[in-house]
Write a protein that holds these residues in place. Structure first.
Motif: not given
Length: 108
Positions: A61-87
């Motif tokens: 979310s990056s609007g005209l009045l947003s100075s923090t550039l917030k990003s988020s995600m919520r999801t469900v996985s059947p398998v346990k993650p050992t590491m998360i990364f973003i590309t």
């Protein structure tokens, strides 16, 4: 790759033996500003059982009045993650991560 970005990842097992994953990031630059520029960010989970899995597109979310550039995600996985990364990517439905890793957790 985005030095001002900071974030948190929470992984919690639910009653159905799935893993609820919650990601919150602040100050993540627009992917168009990267070199080379990209269209979006994709979240990946590294797992012991199934290797690397695409969890989906990171919502920014990056609007005209947003100075923090917030990003988020919520999801469900059947398998346990050992590491998360973003590309940074041009397509959210890709099956393998590109080389532009912008953030990563340590192993957990």
């Amino acid at each position: 790759m985005v030095p001002t970005a900071e974030g948190s990842v929470k992984v919690k097992k639910d009653g159905n033996n799935n893993y609820n994953i919650s990601i919150n990031i602040k100050h993540l630059a627009n992917p168009k500003r990267l070199v080379p520029s990209k269209d979006l960010y994709v979240v990946w989970a590294e797992t012991r059982e199934n290797g690397t899995k695409n969890l989906g597109r990171l919502n920014t979310s990056s609007g005209l009045l947003s100075s923090t550039l917030k990003s988020s995600m919520r999801t469900v996985s059947p398998v346990k993650p050992t590491m998360i990364f973003i590309t940074a990517e041009n397509d959210a439905s890709i099956q393998y991560p590109g080389s532009q890793v912008v953030m990563t957790t340590s192993n957990f």
